[in-house]
Design a protein around this motif. Structure first.
Motif, short mmCIF file in Angstrom:
data_model
loop_
_atom_site.label_atom_id
_atom_site.label_comp_id
_atom_site.label_asym_id
_atom_site.label_seq_id
_atom_site.Cartn_x
_atom_site.Cartn_y
_atom_site.Cartn_z
N ASP A 325 -18.88 2.69 -2.21
CA ASP A 325 -18.71 4.14 -2.38
C ASP A 325 -19.59 4.70 -3.49
OD1 ASP A 325 -16.87 4.37 -0.35
OD2 ASP A 325 -15.14 4.05 -1.66
N GLN A 326 -20.25 3.82 -4.26
CA GLN A 326 -21.11 4.28 -5.35
C GLN A 326 -22.58 3.92 -5.10
OE1 GLN A 326 -19.36 4.07 -9.48
NE2 GLN A 326 -17.94 2.67 -8.48
N SER A 327 -22.93 3.75 -3.84
CA SER A 327 -24.33 3.46 -3.49
C SER A 327 -25.08 4.78 -3.34
CB SER A 327 -24.38 2.67 -2.19
OG SER A 327 -25.71 2.47 -1.78
N VAL A 328 -26.01 5.08 -4.25
CA VAL A 328 -26.65 6.40 -4.27
C VAL A 328 -28.18 6.31 -4.31
CG1 VAL A 328 -24.69 7.58 -5.31
CG2 VAL A 328 -26.41 6.53 -6.79
N TYR A 329 -28.73 5.14 -4.02
CA TYR A 329 -30.18 5.00 -4.19
C TYR A 329 -30.91 4.72 -2.87
CZ TYR A 329 -29.70 5.23 -9.22
OH TYR A 329 -29.45 5.67 -10.49
N ARG A 330 -30.41 5.27 -1.77
CA ARG A 330 -31.14 5.10 -0.52
C ARG A 330 -32.53 5.72 -0.60
NH1 ARG A 330 -29.32 3.85 4.55
NH2 ARG A 330 -27.18 4.54 4.18
N PHE A 331 -32.67 6.81 -1.37
CA PHE A 331 -33.99 7.45 -1.46
C PHE A 331 -35.01 6.52 -2.12
CE2 PHE A 331 -32.03 8.36 -5.52
CZ PHE A 331 -33.06 8.37 -6.43
N ARG A 332 -34.53 5.49 -2.81
CA ARG A 332 -35.45 4.48 -3.37
C ARG A 332 -35.54 3.24 -2.49
NH1 ARG A 332 -34.03 4.14 -9.84
NH2 ARG A 332 -34.71 6.24 -10.43
N GLY A 333 -34.91 3.26 -1.34
CA GLY A 333 -35.04 2.15 -0.41
C GLY A 333 -33.82 1.27 -0.27
N SER A 334 -32.77 1.52 -1.05
CA SER A 334 -31.57 0.69 -0.92
C SER A 334 -30.89 0.97 0.42
CB SER A 334 -30.60 0.94 -2.08
OG SER A 334 -29.98 2.21 -1.97
N HIS A 686 -27.15 10.87 -10.02
CA HIS A 686 -27.66 9.51 -10.03
C HIS A 686 -27.72 8.94 -11.45
CE1 HIS A 686 -29.24 11.35 -6.31
NE2 HIS A 686 -29.04 10.17 -5.79
N GLN A 687 -28.16 9.78 -12.40
CA GLN A 687 -28.26 9.31 -13.78
C GLN A 687 -26.91 9.00 -14.40
OE1 GLN A 687 -30.47 12.81 -15.05
NE2 GLN A 687 -31.92 11.46 -16.03
N SER A 688 -25.87 9.68 -13.93
CA SER A 688 -24.56 9.52 -14.57
C SER A 688 -23.90 8.19 -14.21
CB SER A 688 -23.64 10.67 -14.15
OG SER A 688 -23.28 10.57 -12.78
N LYS A 689 -24.44 7.50 -13.23
CA LYS A 689 -23.85 6.25 -12.77
C LYS A 689 -23.73 5.25 -13.92
CE LYS A 689 -24.06 3.33 -8.75
NZ LYS A 689 -24.93 2.20 -8.86
N GLY A 690 -22.56 4.67 -14.06
CA GLY A 690 -22.33 3.70 -15.11
C GLY A 690 -21.90 4.30 -16.43
N LEU A 691 -21.86 5.64 -16.54
CA LEU A 691 -21.48 6.31 -17.78
C LEU A 691 -20.08 6.89 -17.64
CD1 LEU A 691 -24.83 8.20 -18.49
CD2 LEU A 691 -24.13 5.94 -19.30
N GLU A 692 -19.51 7.30 -18.77
CA GLU A 692 -18.20 7.95 -18.76
C GLU A 692 -18.11 8.93 -19.92
OE1 GLU A 692 -15.53 4.65 -21.15
OE2 GLU A 692 -15.78 4.37 -18.98
N PHE A 693 -17.35 10.01 -19.71
CA PHE A 693 -17.24 11.07 -20.70
C PHE A 693 -15.82 11.63 -20.68
CE2 PHE A 693 -21.47 11.03 -18.87
CZ PHE A 693 -22.30 11.00 -19.98
N ASP A 694 -15.36 12.12 -21.82
CA ASP A 694 -14.05 12.76 -21.87
C ASP A 694 -14.03 14.03 -21.02
OD1 ASP A 694 -12.88 10.90 -23.53
OD2 ASP A 694 -13.40 11.96 -25.37
#
Length: 811
Positions: A325-334, A686-694
């Motif tokens: 559900d967190q696969s977001v890089y098809r535009f890079r070939g994934s 895409h950049q927010s992947k792996g990050l977390e914020f209040d």
């Protein structure tokens, strides 16, 4: 007590729990005999473990302990373990966590008098797959080492293609016989598959647009078609629609020519390093015992072939962690089919396989977890994703309701800024709140004279006294940046723009050697090149005219321009018969420019990193190989001809390629994360992947379903999928499978953004905005908020608020 080589499993878990429950870490112990210990334990018959890990489920912690179990309980050698991650940043963070947890565990062992051997955890290979392939080939492939092969980054690959695509890859002008690169660039059946959705009119229309297209097409061919179709002789799926194009043969030729060029220059790019490694993987197999793959859902077909290729050694294990559900890089070939197809692959080959699920979210409040699960269940992800359930962790706080704010975008930005400023005041005014604004695009480049939405948001946040960090505003080469200004000064050195009277012109005009019109070329200070572009001159003119004019530059840049004049004169008048070798090189020239106060006084700011970015771009454009920077270190040797300065061809090539690249390829800043501390982050989904914020504000969720990326994956996999190209040059299809895949890609982007929030989650929508992604909600979000009543926002009655109550809480 005599030192033992390994720890018993029960002792290992006792030490793990001691670390987790320590004041330093402050986590819960692993559930005894439960899921977490099952995941950490490397069973004797474990060949493949796939961990389906939802957002905030602690996958990194589990991965680290599983690595340490392999080292400390099974006694495997550290240099026989490989850990691959998706980004350099993720690799660094995982390596730090691994070392920290190992040190903490060994300290607990020491306190208890438990003997152990040094696991040499620093010897575990942790890196991105590209870097790991490069490192392993250096270590185990003699031919690779003897050739001095070097891995080039995306900047250098782009620059090399820009410099060579007409000659090496076979792109001919329309007046000549079309070459193989023409089929890729000039046929809409191909270009539509790679065309950015925001491009209008003819595309590709410029050198750099063709270069970007060629780079992406070569990568897709190498990473998808080659591993899936080459051995079977299967044609590219485009040929089922347009057999007359000969797409497969054209792509093969372009790819082979690019590989031959790289071999000639002892270089590999990100795509070819993977192919090189796959061909030589058998030489490394005996050395590797366990491979751990993080973010496995973003794997492309050639990476999948590498990962399962380790299983050819019956003593090698594979642990793959990720969330489809967190696969977001098809535009890079994934391709999500790689993640979802791992079990079937193992079953076909009789490889023991185990699937475990981490479904408890330890990041977010119950309100946010419940909302995100409602979104997922109400979207196509429920039917196309692997079976799972996102649950709040035991003891999770209820939290504030998730909100939808609707209204004019300017007002929404002001409300967001005001709310975050209030939070800062609650913090005593010292620290910015831990917050982020997430958008599908955070570009601040204005289009069609309209202010970019991200720019409006930044202005509101800064107007409220908040620091803002936009990791990818694509402005690193805009006017005022060192990237812009250093190119301007090199342009001024080689091809100075002058204002002069020219016969046939009623007034003074700008003259320079690369001018498009012959009279202006004739009256230049420099001998005109045979072929060039005058894009570089626009950078020079903007720099020289800022606050002044060509003849009278502003005071802050007059001294540096005078220095360039001195250098040009000295180089042209140099006695070439002298043999003392004291001549200025281009790299030294740039270094001297950077020593002027205009650049030197920038301090530790993004400007400093942009200076470094320019030097990287410069080297990428003119270095003949990665083994040498000869072109940078060779003395500059212009000569005089009929009173004019004459420069060698390589300098005109530099101006043509670098000028065109900066004009047509918006650049990211490098390493600007150093300035993200104590700032509100503006990030793409895409950049927010792996990050977390209040505090998380999510905007631009309503983009259209764009089938091109999913269609491209299928076609380059050899599938026969009917499609057409519309009047806007975009690929269209009615194939339900492709449309479902494309819809799921959109929902995954939104899901990644929503799951970054820990305490507060707010969605933003301006129904009247001209950009449809901002004026519409993602359909699954629209469904969640549909029956919720609205009320006026306390800070602005023109902004409406809808709040979704916490599941299970009293309404």
């Amino acid at each position: 007590m005599a030192e033992s080589t390994t720890l018993p499993a029960d002792v290992f878990f006792e030490l793990v729990d001691a670390v987790l429950t320590s004041e330093e870490v402050g986590r819960q112990p692993l559930d005894e005999g439960g899921l977490q210990r099952r995941i950490v334990t490397v069973e004797s018959d474990d060949r493949v473990l796939q961990i389906l890990a939802g957002p905030g489920s602690g996958k990194t912690e589990m991965l680290v302990w599983r690595i340490l179990f392999e080292l400390l309980v099974l006694g495997s050698s550290a240099n026989s373990l490989v850990v691959t991650t998706f980004t350099n940043k993720a690799a660094t963070e995982l390596e730090i966590r691994l070392v920290e947890r190992c040190d903490q565990l060994l300290d607990q062992a020491k306190q208890r008098g438990v003997a152990h051997t040094d696991p040499h955890v620093h010897d575990v290979r942790v890196d991105t797959l590209h870097s790991l392939c490069d490192g392993l080939l250096r270590e185990f492939d003699d031919a690779y080492m003897q050739a001095g092969t070097r891995l080039i980054d995306e900047h250098e690959a782009l620059a090399r293609i820009a410099r060579e695509y007409r000659w090496k890859l076979g792109y001919n002008s329309r007046t000549q016989t079309p070459g193989p690169a023409n089929i890729v660039c000039d046929r809409p059946q191909i270009s539509a598959l790679f065309r950015p959705p925001w491009e209008n009119g003819q595309w590709p229309a410029t050198d750099m647009q063709r270069v970007e297209l060629l780079r992406n097409a070569i990568a897709q061919h190498a990473e998808t078609w080659v591993p899936r179709c080459s051995a079977r002789g299967r044609r590219n799926g485009v040929e089922f629609v347009s057999p007359e194009l000969g797409v497969t043969d054209a792509l093969n030729t372009v790819h082979e020519r690019w590989c031959a060029y790289l071999d000639e220059h002892a270089a590999v790019d990100f795509a070819t390093i993977q192919q090189r490694f796959l061909d030589r993987q058998h030489t490394v197999l005996p050395e590797i015992r366990h491979v751990f793959v993080d973010e496995f859902q973003d794997t492309n077909p050639i990476q999948f072939a590498i990962h399962v290729g380790w299983l050819a050694n019956e003593d090698t294990r594979l642990t793959a962690v990720g969330d489809d559900d967190q696969s977001v890089y098809r535009f890079r070939g994934s391709d999500i089919a790689c993640f979802q197809g791992l079990q079937a692959h193992c079953e076909r080959r009789g490889v023991p396989f185990r699937l475990e699920k981490l479904e408890d979210n330890h990041r977010s409040s119950r309100a946010i977890v419940g909302f995100n699960e409602s979104f997922r269940q109400g979207s196509i992800l429920r039917s196309v994703g692997m079976d799972k359930q996102l649950n709040p962790a035991a003891g999770a706080v209820d939290g504030d309701p998730v909100r939808l704010l609707t209204g004019d975008w300017n007002r929404l930005c002001e409300v967001v800024a005001a709310e975050l400023a209030q939070e800062q005041r609650r913090n005593g005014g010292e620290l910015a709140p831990d917050g982020a604004v997430l958008m599908f695009s955070t570009s601040e480049r204005n289009t069609r004279r309209q202010t970019a939405p991200a720019s409006t948001m930044r202005g509101a946040l800064e107007g409220a006294g908040l620091r803002v960090f936009n990791a990818r505003s694509k402005t690193a080469a805009m006017e005022g940046s060192p990237v812009h200004d250093l190119l301007a000064l090199i342009s001024y050195l080689i091809d100075p723009v002058r204002s002069r009277r020219v016969p046939g012109k009623s007034r003074a005009v700008e003259v320079y050697a690369s001018h498009r019109e012959q009279p202006q070329r004739n009256h230049a200070d420099t001998v005109a090149p045979q072929f060039s572009s005058d894009v570089h001159a626009s950078y020079q003119k903007r720099f020289r005219k800022a606050g002044g004019s060509l003849a009278s530059p502003a005071a802050d840049r007059a001294d540096i321009l005078a220095y360039v004049d001195e250098v040009r004169t000295a180089l042209a008048q140099y006695d070439t018969s002298r043999s003392d070798g004291r001549r200025l090189t281009l790299s030294a020239f740039v270094a001297r420019l950077l020593s002027f106060p205009y650049f030197r006084d920038s301090g530790y700011t993004p400007t400093l990193f942009r200076q470094a970015l320019f030097t990287a771009l410069l080297e990428a454009n003119i270095a003949p190989t990665r083994m040498t920077t000869r072109s940078l270190d060779e003395p500059m040797r212009p000569t005089m001809a009929d009173g004019k300065v004459e420069w060698p061809k390589q300098y005109w090539d530099l101006l043509r390629v670098l000028g065109t690249m900066l004009q047509n390829t918006p650049l990211d800043d490098e390493e600007v994360e150093a300035f993200s501390e104590n700032a509100i982050s503006m990030l793409t989904f895409h950049q927010s992947k792996g990050l977390e914020f209040d505090h998380v504000y999510v905007a631009a969720t309503g983009r259209d379903v764009m089938p091109a990326n999913a269609l491209r994956t299928a076609l380059f996999s050899g599938d026969a999928v009917p499609y057409t190209v519309n009047n806007d040059g975009q690929a269209e299809t009615n194939d339900h499978r492709i449309l479902d895949l494309a819809t799921a890609d959109r929902e995954r982007e939104t899901y990644v953004a929503l799951t970054r929030a820990k305490r507060h989650l707010t969605i933003l929508c301006d129904p009247s905005h001209t950009r449809t992604d901002i004026s519409r909600l993602n359909p699954a979000l629209d469904e969640v908020f549909d029956r919720v009543p609205a009320h006026a926002h306390p800070l602005d009655p023109n902004v409406l608020v809808k709040s979704v109550p916490t599941p299970g809480a009293p309404s």
